[in-house]
Motif scaffolding. Sequence first.
Motif, PDB file in Angstrom:
ATOM      1  N   ARG A   1      10.901  11.261   4.704  1.00 58.78           N
ATOM      2  CA  ARG A   1      12.314  10.866   4.619  1.00 58.78           C
ATOM      3  C   ARG A   1      12.764  10.192   5.912  1.00 58.78           C
ATOM      4  O   ARG A   1      13.451   9.173   5.883  1.00 58.78           O
TER       5      ARG A   1
ATOM      6  N   GLU B   1      10.062  14.525  -0.639  1.00 58.82           N
ATOM      7  CA  GLU B   1      10.869  14.522   0.579  1.00 58.82           C
ATOM      8  C   GLU B   1      11.580  15.852   0.814  1.00 58.82           C
ATOM      9  O   GLU B   1      11.831  16.240   1.940  1.00 58.82           O
ATOM     10  N   CYS B   2      11.908  16.556  -0.271  1.00 55.18           N
ATOM     11  CA  CYS B   2      12.583  17.856  -0.158  1.00 55.18           C
ATOM     12  C   CYS B   2      11.613  19.023  -0.030  1.00 55.18           C
ATOM     13  O   CYS B   2      12.037  20.179   0.052  1.00 55.18           O
TER      14      CYS B   2
ATOM     15  N   LEU C   1      15.121   5.212  -1.791  1.00 58.99           N
ATOM     16  CA  LEU C   1      14.153   5.945  -2.611  1.00 58.99           C
ATOM     17  C   LEU C   1      13.577   5.027  -3.685  1.00 58.99           C
ATOM     18  O   LEU C   1      12.377   5.033  -3.939  1.00 58.99           O
TER      19      LEU C   1
ATOM     20  N   SER D   1      11.717  12.025  -4.299  1.00 59.21           N
ATOM     21  CA  SER D   1      12.754  12.915  -3.786  1.00 59.21           C
ATOM     22  C   SER D   1      12.235  14.347  -3.673  1.00 59.21           C
ATOM     23  O   SER D   1      12.496  15.031  -2.675  1.00 59.21           O
TER      24      SER D   1
ATOM     25  N   GLU E   1      11.546   7.850  -8.674  1.00 62.82           N
ATOM     26  CA  GLU E   1      12.424   8.235  -7.569  1.00 62.82           C
ATOM     27  C   GLU E   1      12.519   9.753  -7.495  1.00 62.82           C
ATOM     28  O   GLU E   1      12.566  10.323  -6.406  1.00 62.82           O
TER      29      GLU E   1
END
Length: 187
Positions: free
Chosen positions: A10, A38-39, A20, A35, A31
């Motif tokens: 990120r 990234e989380c 994204l 995501s 996406e």
Amino acid sequence: MAQQLGMRIRHVRTCKGDTLKTVAAAVGCSESMLSKIECGQASPSLNMLHRIAVALDTNVAELTTLVAAVDSPVQKGGERLVVDFGHGTRKAGSVRLERLIPPRRGQLLQGDIHILAPRATVSGSIAHLGEEMGYVLQGRLRLTLGEESHDLKAGDSFYFSSETPHSYMNPGDEVARILWVNTPATF
């Protein structure tokens, strides 16, 4: 590792000003999946992580290095950084990279020991600029270059242009350890 890796991805993406959507399209994933990565809710395969690194104009080493590079030219056994692509475990199917050379931005050479659990596979072919060579230290390796597969055992070596689509797996029942050197640094 997933949480820290996601934060690094990120950070690089936002520093570049990429969305994204843009990065996901370049990587070939949704996406939503990017995501989740990234989380820290999903871990990418080694192949997907390579595609993410390429989309972000970096390499896997820079995304996965969790400690500052050391200044010493010597790396003692047992003290080297090990990056695990088995979702933080040493379960069957995991791939780990033991860094022989501490990753640094701009370096031309990369050396790792690839440690593959029995039946571990690096799915999907990877192609990029450079050259690679390796030496099977322990176990077995099936190296696929383009459409041709090569079965190697301890004591065998290989060399190829990284532009040839390549993938690999451990077809055996014991851990495989492969000394793998490539230039420029990719993983």
